[in-house]
Design an enzyme around this catalytic site. Structure first.
Site, short mmCIF file in Angstrom:
data_model
loop_
_atom_site.label_atom_id
_atom_site.label_comp_id
_atom_site.label_asym_id
_atom_site.label_seq_id
_atom_site.Cartn_x
_atom_site.Cartn_y
_atom_site.Cartn_z
N THR B 150 0.87 -1.19 0.00
CA THR B 150 0.00 0.00 0.00
C THR B 150 0.90 1.23 0.00
O THR B 150 1.40 1.63 -1.05
CB THR B 150 -0.97 0.01 1.20
OG1 THR B 150 -0.25 -0.14 2.41
CG2 THR B 150 -2.00 -1.10 1.08
N LYS B 172 3.92 -6.86 3.89
CA LYS B 172 3.60 -5.47 3.59
C LYS B 172 3.22 -4.78 4.90
O LYS B 172 2.73 -5.41 5.83
CB LYS B 172 2.48 -5.34 2.58
CG LYS B 172 1.08 -5.73 3.04
CD LYS B 172 0.29 -4.75 3.88
CE LYS B 172 0.26 -3.36 3.31
NZ LYS B 172 -0.62 -2.51 4.23
N THR B 183 -0.41 -3.35 10.81
CA THR B 183 -1.28 -3.36 9.64
C THR B 183 -0.52 -4.03 8.55
O THR B 183 0.03 -3.43 7.66
CB THR B 183 -1.69 -1.99 9.15
OG1 THR B 183 -2.72 -2.22 8.18
CG2 THR B 183 -0.66 -1.19 8.51
N GLU B 263 5.87 4.71 7.75
CA GLU B 263 5.48 5.96 7.09
C GLU B 263 6.10 7.20 7.72
O GLU B 263 5.87 7.48 8.89
CB GLU B 263 3.96 6.12 7.16
CG GLU B 263 3.22 5.21 6.21
CD GLU B 263 1.74 5.19 6.48
OE1 GLU B 263 1.31 5.74 7.50
OE2 GLU B 263 1.01 4.60 5.66
N ASN B 382 -0.49 10.58 7.03
CA ASN B 382 -1.69 9.99 7.61
C ASN B 382 -2.87 10.95 7.67
O ASN B 382 -4.00 10.55 7.95
CB ASN B 382 -1.38 9.42 8.99
CG ASN B 382 -0.60 8.14 8.85
OD1 ASN B 382 -1.10 7.18 8.27
ND2 ASN B 382 0.65 8.15 9.30
N SER B 387 -7.81 11.01 1.39
CA SER B 387 -8.22 12.13 0.55
C SER B 387 -7.84 11.85 -0.91
O SER B 387 -7.02 11.01 -1.19
CB SER B 387 -7.55 13.42 1.00
OG SER B 387 -7.63 13.53 2.40
#
Lengths: 387, 387
Positions: B150, B172, B183, B263, B382, B387
């Site tokens: 992702t 992942k 996740t 991230e 995040n 969006s």
């Protein structure tokens, strides 16, 4: 409208040079009586600052006549030297006010680990200076409230008027806001005439549903103290239920002001869980959501990402059926019975005030947590704190 | 060096149009046997995605012959329609591979709440296309690993070689990394010949000390799955202890790769608590520190703010004397016995690899959590996710 609003109290705040900005950093609040009844609640963090260790002993007899506070240094993890600094602070105030050191509560706030000889001398001379400036007017009360601020952008004051008596309070706190309590110092004064056991019960009832439910960033401070002193100077012994209600209301106002001034925040988020089997369940779910960085970052970006609300709820052991949950954001029910419902495009997250309601459909209880979003400014302010 | 490294496995990853970027988003991994023994562990989040609800039932008999995975949509909180999508996915793969639907594990990752008819059709046609492209070479394995990414910036692959058998895995995950699990989706294949109960025990032992100790941001996903399939194609039945050790080592490598790709992170922080009365205590303290936003923001700013380490430790109920704690950051003992020790100016936090050691002086046990700092980029990525 501050700690000098109630009869029988004097206060002062001075600039003792602890803060490099030259702003006020030492505050003294004195209760001139006739009563010296008091109560206090402290952080539930096991790593307690020296002033907290001192003050827990000082309040044990339910009697406090003065509070000496400093900002610009937490005096936490400063070893025996740091504890001695706290004791010397109480002794200095006691000597000047003709009290016993054990009648003096001490509070400090600022960076952990800071508290050397220079710090000690500034605090002590600050106490001397503050005692010399004690007064019972509004200006003195405001100076006192300035002296306890750290990264706060505004003073946080509140007063309430009961049947013949007054309650006034001041608070500081702008981050490290989490239950038990927050990184905050709160001093509340009243001229009501109540026993320390009554004050203690009222204070614990009030903080449990106010300061303990502000959870700005999930971080629990080592220095939190909420102190309540009653002078009895009004001559009024209030109904305890009425007093508790007013005190709770005042604490709620100060809690809201803490949330509104949280470091770097761009949204004040009220998370309410309803339909819970118990208040504990409701608070647990609201708190779990308030601690989800992903949820908080989404709100910063005005993104009604309700999946992150449910993902956080799912980490609790509150009673609920995961497929029965509803989520409402700013009035729009975006998830009903675990399924997308109204369009997320209808949710307007541009206002600073943000409301999230989670319905567990498991009972009648509810519970609210006040939190903030996770922003660039939060990261910036907290990455530069000690530099 | 991926899921096709072990004998008996074919894989494929295709672009089915779920991701708006046009990247691969549907992956199928098939175990051609002779054995179909398998084990899997899932998120401990009570709010489980539809594929997790399905897969828990599918793995119950210890036998799985194929896994169908998609990125670009979590199929979580999508109601009965979403569950039906998962069932149809398994049925499609089963039909094409001449299996029963209950032999097919399904995994999804992406945004919660997303999973409409268009999504369903793309997943189903993706499965058809992927089955047509199944192959046992390295390229097929790499395509498969691409199909599950992702916000990951790199593929995460690892292999280990035992005495006559091979273990290969792909993972992942780039956020929402917290225990139980993260996740993340992980598929591990081996040509060793082991019973499903042996695989299950080995997998639980391995994940408990690897994936469960990656805590990037304290947020627990609804979709986490780690699946292990054993084809037995090597004809070798390994020593279970050796197999578990190799599997743990492989999971540790994938865990480290998850941490390194978290991230927006600029530091990979290894928090180790030593001198604990139990492993649980050590892990609890390391985890509490890893969840302190204040600590994580300080590390982002290269600020060795050890007070925030102790403030976090103090929120746990681990056995320790608060005045006995030592804190070492990147080799410099900045706090010894609860008092400032070596100068914080000696701490160099400029490298991405950061090490914090907390000594509780309460026993012999230790425990490590891998986490990341809290950065502007984390907030940005995040806040913009949906969006």
């Amino acid at each position: 409208m501050t700690v000098t609003a109630a009869k029988g109290f004097r206060a002062a705040g001075v600039a003792a040079g602890i803060k490099s900005t030259g702003k006020r950093d030492v505050t003294v609040v004195v209760n001139d009586g006739p009563s010296a009844a008091a109560a206090a609640v402290f952080t539930s963090n096991r790593c307690q600052a020296n002033p907290v260790i001192w003050s827990i002993k000082a309040i044990a007899d339910g009697s406090i006549s003065a509070i000496a506070l400093n900002s610009g240094g937490a005096n936490c993890y400063t070893g025996d030297f740091g504890y001695e600094t706290t004791a010397l602070t109480a002794e200095r105030a006691a000597e000047l006010l003709n009290l016993q050191p054990s009648d003096v509560l001490v509070c400090s706030t600022g960076l952990i680990g800071a508290g050397d000889e220079v710090f000690r001398q500034k605090v002590l001379s600050g106490v001397t200076e503050a005692v010399a400036e004690l007064a019972d007017d509004v200006a003195a009360g405001r100076n006192a409230s300035e002296g306890i601020l750290t990264t706060d952008s505004v003073e946080k004051l509140a007063t309430r008027t009961g049947s013949g008596y007054t309650i006034g309070g001041m608070a500081k706190g702008a981050g490290m806001l989490a239950p038990g309590l927050a990184t905050m110092l709160v001093v509340i004064t009243t001229d009501a005439d109540l026993e320390s056991t009554q004050l203690d019960a009222a204070l614990r009832a009030a903080t449990a549903v106010t300061f303990d439910r502000v959870d700005s960033d999930g971080c629990m401070s080592t220095n939190d103290t909420v102190a309540l002193m009653a002078s009895g100077a009004s001559g009024v012994t209030p109904d305890v239920a009425e007093f508790t209600e007013l005190l709770t209301d005042l604490c709620a106002e100060l809690s809201k002001k803490l949330q509104q001034d949280a470091e770097g925040a761009s949204h004040d988020i009220t998370i309410t869980t309803v339909g819970a089997a118990s208040v504990d369940d409701a608070v647990a779910v609201s708190r779990a959501v308030s601690r989800s960085n992903l949820f908080k970052a989404a709100i910063f970006g005005n993104d009604p990402n309700w999946g992150r609300v449910l993902a956080a709820a799912g980490t609790t052991d509150a009673e609920f059926d995961p497929q029965a949950l509803d989520v409402t954001m700013n009035g729009v029910m975006v998830c009903k019975a675990g399924t997308p419902f109204e369009s997320i495009d209808l949710v307007d997250l541009s206002p600073r005030e943000t409301e999230v309601i989670i319905d567990l459909h498991a009972g009648e209880a509810s519970g609210t947590i006040l939190t903030n979003d996770l922003t660039h400014d939060y990261v910036h302010e907290n990455s530069a704190y000690a530099s």
